[in-house]
Design a protein around this motif. Structure first.
Motif, PDB file in Angstrom:
ATOM      1  N   LEU A   1       0.825  -1.201   0.000  1.00  0.00           N
ATOM      2  CA  LEU A   1       0.000   0.000   0.000  1.00  0.00           C
ATOM      3  C   LEU A   1       0.865   1.260   0.000  1.00  0.00           C
ATOM      4  O   LEU A   1       0.556   2.235  -0.705  1.00  0.00           O
ATOM      5  CB  LEU A   1      -0.938   0.007   1.206  1.00  0.00           C
ATOM      6  CG  LEU A   1      -1.882   1.195   1.308  1.00  0.00           C
ATOM      7  CD1 LEU A   1      -2.839   1.200   0.120  1.00  0.00           C
ATOM      8  CD2 LEU A   1      -2.648   1.154   2.613  1.00  0.00           C
ATOM      9  N   LEU A   2       1.955   1.268   0.750  1.00  0.00           N
ATOM     10  CA  LEU A   2       2.864   2.412   0.759  1.00  0.00           C
ATOM     11  C   LEU A   2       3.491   2.635  -0.619  1.00  0.00           C
ATOM     12  O   LEU A   2       3.601   3.771  -1.083  1.00  0.00           O
ATOM     13  CB  LEU A   2       3.964   2.217   1.802  1.00  0.00           C
ATOM     14  CG  LEU A   2       3.564   2.468   3.241  1.00  0.00           C
ATOM     15  CD1 LEU A   2       4.690   2.084   4.184  1.00  0.00           C
ATOM     16  CD2 LEU A   2       3.193   3.923   3.437  1.00  0.00           C
ATOM     17  N   PHE A   3       3.910   1.569  -1.269  1.00  0.00           N
ATOM     18  CA  PHE A   3       4.480   1.692  -2.611  1.00  0.00           C
ATOM     19  C   PHE A   3       3.458   2.236  -3.605  1.00  0.00           C
ATOM     20  O   PHE A   3       3.782   3.075  -4.445  1.00  0.00           O
ATOM     21  CB  PHE A   3       5.038   0.351  -3.110  1.00  0.00           C
ATOM     22  CG  PHE A   3       6.379   0.013  -2.547  1.00  0.00           C
ATOM     23  CD1 PHE A   3       7.414   0.933  -2.544  1.00  0.00           C
ATOM     24  CD2 PHE A   3       6.609  -1.237  -2.018  1.00  0.00           C
ATOM     25  CE1 PHE A   3       8.657   0.615  -2.022  1.00  0.00           C
ATOM     26  CE2 PHE A   3       7.848  -1.575  -1.490  1.00  0.00           C
ATOM     27  CZ  PHE A   3       8.877  -0.649  -1.491  1.00  0.00           C
ATOM     28  N   LEU A   4       2.231   1.763  -3.520  1.00  0.00           N
ATOM     29  CA  LEU A   4       1.188   2.246  -4.422  1.00  0.00           C
ATOM     30  C   LEU A   4       0.873   3.722  -4.179  1.00  0.00           C
ATOM     31  O   LEU A   4       0.697   4.497  -5.123  1.00  0.00           O
ATOM     32  CB  LEU A   4      -0.072   1.398  -4.273  1.00  0.00           C
ATOM     33  CG  LEU A   4       0.001  -0.014  -4.845  1.00  0.00           C
ATOM     34  CD1 LEU A   4      -1.269  -0.784  -4.497  1.00  0.00           C
ATOM     35  CD2 LEU A   4       0.211   0.027  -6.338  1.00  0.00           C
ATOM     36  N   ALA A   5       0.810   4.123  -2.920  1.00  0.00           N
ATOM     37  CA  ALA A   5       0.533   5.524  -2.599  1.00  0.00           C
ATOM     38  C   ALA A   5       1.664   6.431  -3.074  1.00  0.00           C
ATOM     39  O   ALA A   5       1.424   7.518  -3.619  1.00  0.00           O
ATOM     40  CB  ALA A   5       0.315   5.680  -1.098  1.00  0.00           C
ATOM     41  N   GLU A   6       2.899   6.017  -2.888  1.00  0.00           N
ATOM     42  CA  GLU A   6       4.045   6.809  -3.337  1.00  0.00           C
ATOM     43  C   GLU A   6       4.081   6.897  -4.866  1.00  0.00           C
ATOM     44  O   GLU A   6       4.363   7.960  -5.427  1.00  0.00           O
ATOM     45  CB  GLU A   6       5.340   6.195  -2.809  1.00  0.00           C
ATOM     46  CG  GLU A   6       6.589   6.944  -3.192  1.00  0.00           C
ATOM     47  CD  GLU A   6       6.695   8.313  -2.549  1.00  0.00           C
ATOM     48  OE1 GLU A   6       7.539   9.104  -3.012  1.00  0.00           O
ATOM     49  OE2 GLU A   6       5.941   8.613  -1.609  1.00  0.00           O
ATOM     50  N   ASN A   7       3.781   5.808  -5.528  1.00  0.00           N
ATOM     51  CA  ASN A   7       3.749   5.818  -6.988  1.00  0.00           C
ATOM     52  C   ASN A   7       2.672   6.772  -7.501  1.00  0.00           C
ATOM     53  O   ASN A   7       2.883   7.515  -8.459  1.00  0.00           O
ATOM     54  CB  ASN A   7       3.509   4.402  -7.512  1.00  0.00           C
ATOM     55  CG  ASN A   7       3.681   4.318  -9.007  1.00  0.00           C
ATOM     56  OD1 ASN A   7       4.408   5.114  -9.589  1.00  0.00           O
ATOM     57  ND2 ASN A   7       3.011   3.362  -9.627  1.00  0.00           N
TER      58      ASN A   7
ATOM     59  N   ILE B   1       3.903  10.420  -6.998  1.00  0.00           N
ATOM     60  CA  ILE B   1       4.921  10.789  -7.987  1.00  0.00           C
ATOM     61  C   ILE B   1       4.276  11.021  -9.350  1.00  0.00           C
ATOM     62  O   ILE B   1       4.613  11.978 -10.056  1.00  0.00           O
ATOM     63  CB  ILE B   1       6.017   9.695  -8.055  1.00  0.00           C
ATOM     64  CG1 ILE B   1       6.854   9.731  -6.778  1.00  0.00           C
ATOM     65  CG2 ILE B   1       6.894   9.878  -9.277  1.00  0.00           C
ATOM     66  CD1 ILE B   1       7.814   8.571  -6.660  1.00  0.00           C
ATOM     67  N   GLN B   2       3.355  10.182  -9.738  1.00  0.00           N
ATOM     68  CA  GLN B   2       2.673  10.337 -11.026  1.00  0.00           C
ATOM     69  C   GLN B   2       1.851  11.623 -11.067  1.00  0.00           C
ATOM     70  O   GLN B   2       1.855  12.347 -12.062  1.00  0.00           O
ATOM     71  CB  GLN B   2       1.768   9.128 -11.299  1.00  0.00           C
ATOM     72  CG  GLN B   2       1.085   9.172 -12.640  1.00  0.00           C
ATOM     73  CD  GLN B   2       2.070   9.058 -13.783  1.00  0.00           C
ATOM     74  OE1 GLN B   2       3.092   8.405 -13.675  1.00  0.00           O
ATOM     75  NE2 GLN B   2       1.773   9.714 -14.884  1.00  0.00           N
ATOM     76  N   ALA B   3       1.159  11.945  -9.990  1.00  0.00           N
ATOM     77  CA  ALA B   3       0.361  13.171  -9.932  1.00  0.00           C
ATOM     78  C   ALA B   3       1.260  14.401  -9.984  1.00  0.00           C
ATOM     79  O   ALA B   3       0.946  15.390 -10.665  1.00  0.00           O
ATOM     80  CB  ALA B   3      -0.487  13.191  -8.670  1.00  0.00           C
ATOM     81  N   GLN B   4       2.392  14.358  -9.302  1.00  0.00           N
ATOM     82  CA  GLN B   4       3.333  15.484  -9.322  1.00  0.00           C
ATOM     83  C   GLN B   4       3.923  15.667 -10.727  1.00  0.00           C
ATOM     84  O   GLN B   4       4.059  16.791 -11.208  1.00  0.00           O
ATOM     85  CB  GLN B   4       4.443  15.239  -8.306  1.00  0.00           C
ATOM     86  CG  GLN B   4       5.413  16.393  -8.167  1.00  0.00           C
ATOM     87  CD  GLN B   4       6.487  16.084  -7.150  1.00  0.00           C
ATOM     88  OE1 GLN B   4       6.925  14.944  -7.022  1.00  0.00           O
ATOM     89  NE2 GLN B   4       6.916  17.100  -6.434  1.00  0.00           N
ATOM     90  N   PHE B   5       4.269  14.584 -11.374  1.00  0.00           N
ATOM     91  CA  PHE B   5       4.800  14.659 -12.734  1.00  0.00           C
ATOM     92  C   PHE B   5       3.772  15.260 -13.697  1.00  0.00           C
ATOM     93  O   PHE B   5       4.094  16.114 -14.520  1.00  0.00           O
ATOM     94  CB  PHE B   5       5.217  13.263 -13.214  1.00  0.00           C
ATOM     95  CG  PHE B   5       5.637  13.218 -14.644  1.00  0.00           C
ATOM     96  CD1 PHE B   5       6.860  13.700 -15.035  1.00  0.00           C
ATOM     97  CD2 PHE B   5       4.787  12.699 -15.610  1.00  0.00           C
ATOM     98  CE1 PHE B   5       7.252  13.664 -16.358  1.00  0.00           C
ATOM     99  CE2 PHE B   5       5.153  12.657 -16.933  1.00  0.00           C
ATOM    100  CZ  PHE B   5       6.395  13.148 -17.310  1.00  0.00           C
ATOM    101  N   THR B   6       2.531  14.834 -13.566  1.00  0.00           N
ATOM    102  CA  THR B   6       1.467  15.353 -14.426  1.00  0.00           C
ATOM    103  C   THR B   6       1.265  16.848 -14.212  1.00  0.00           C
ATOM    104  O   THR B   6       1.138  17.618 -15.161  1.00  0.00           O
ATOM    105  CB  THR B   6       0.157  14.591 -14.163  1.00  0.00           C
ATOM    106  OG1 THR B   6       0.391  13.196 -14.373  1.00  0.00           O
ATOM    107  CG2 THR B   6      -0.959  15.065 -15.064  1.00  0.00           C
ATOM    108  N   ARG B   7       1.270  17.283 -12.954  1.00  0.00           N
ATOM    109  CA  ARG B   7       1.077  18.700 -12.637  1.00  0.00           C
ATOM    110  C   ARG B   7       2.228  19.542 -13.171  1.00  0.00           C
ATOM    111  O   ARG B   7       2.024  20.586 -13.776  1.00  0.00           O
ATOM    112  CB  ARG B   7       0.951  18.877 -11.122  1.00  0.00           C
ATOM    113  CG  ARG B   7       0.652  20.305 -10.690  1.00  0.00           C
ATOM    114  CD  ARG B   7       0.440  20.414  -9.188  1.00  0.00           C
ATOM    115  NE  ARG B   7       1.528  19.865  -8.409  1.00  0.00           N
ATOM    116  CZ  ARG B   7       2.619  20.550  -8.053  1.00  0.00           C
ATOM    117  NH1 ARG B   7       2.756  21.795  -8.401  1.00  0.00           N
ATOM    118  NH2 ARG B   7       3.561  19.969  -7.338  1.00  0.00           N
TER     119      ARG B   7
END
Length: 117
Positions: free
Chosen positions: A28-34, A37-43
């Protein structure tokens, strides 16, 4: 073999349950971090392209002005952010503000061909 508790396997399921909870928590921690990171990259990618579009819109309008009508400094407001500019020699220093990001560009100013006409 009688009824009752088995004498062969004397252990609980506590160790298995703890191990399962730990593995699922790490997953769950890995999924939340991923996801973060994806949301930050998109923004940041969206902000980058908004800054590039604002820069190009400004340069198009600025180059269309006659040489004597171009101001040395100023600010232009767009619906997605703000662009401030300063003319230094034959360079134009642009600072684009989009949300919390600030991007700086240095562009060479082309001499207008309308002066020779």
């Amino acid at each position: 073999m009688g009824n009752g508790r088995s004498k062969k396997h004397e252990g609980g399921v506590l160790l298995t349950a703890v191990f399962t909870v730990v593995v699922l928590s790490i997953l769950l921690l890995f999924l939340a971090e991923n996801y973060r990171i994806q949301a930050q990259f998109t923004r940041r990618t969206r902000q980058y392209y908004e800054a590039q579009i604002m820069k190009e819109l400004f340069l198009t309008d600025y180059q269309a002005l006659a040489e004597n009508k171009r101001s040395k400094t100023g600010e232009v407001f767009y619906n997605q952010g703000k662009l401030s500019y300063e003319k230094k020699d034959n360079h134009l220093v642009l600072t684009v503000y989009v949300e919390d990001q600030e991007r700086k560009f240095k562009e060479v100013i082309e001499k207008s061909t309308e002066e020779s006409k």
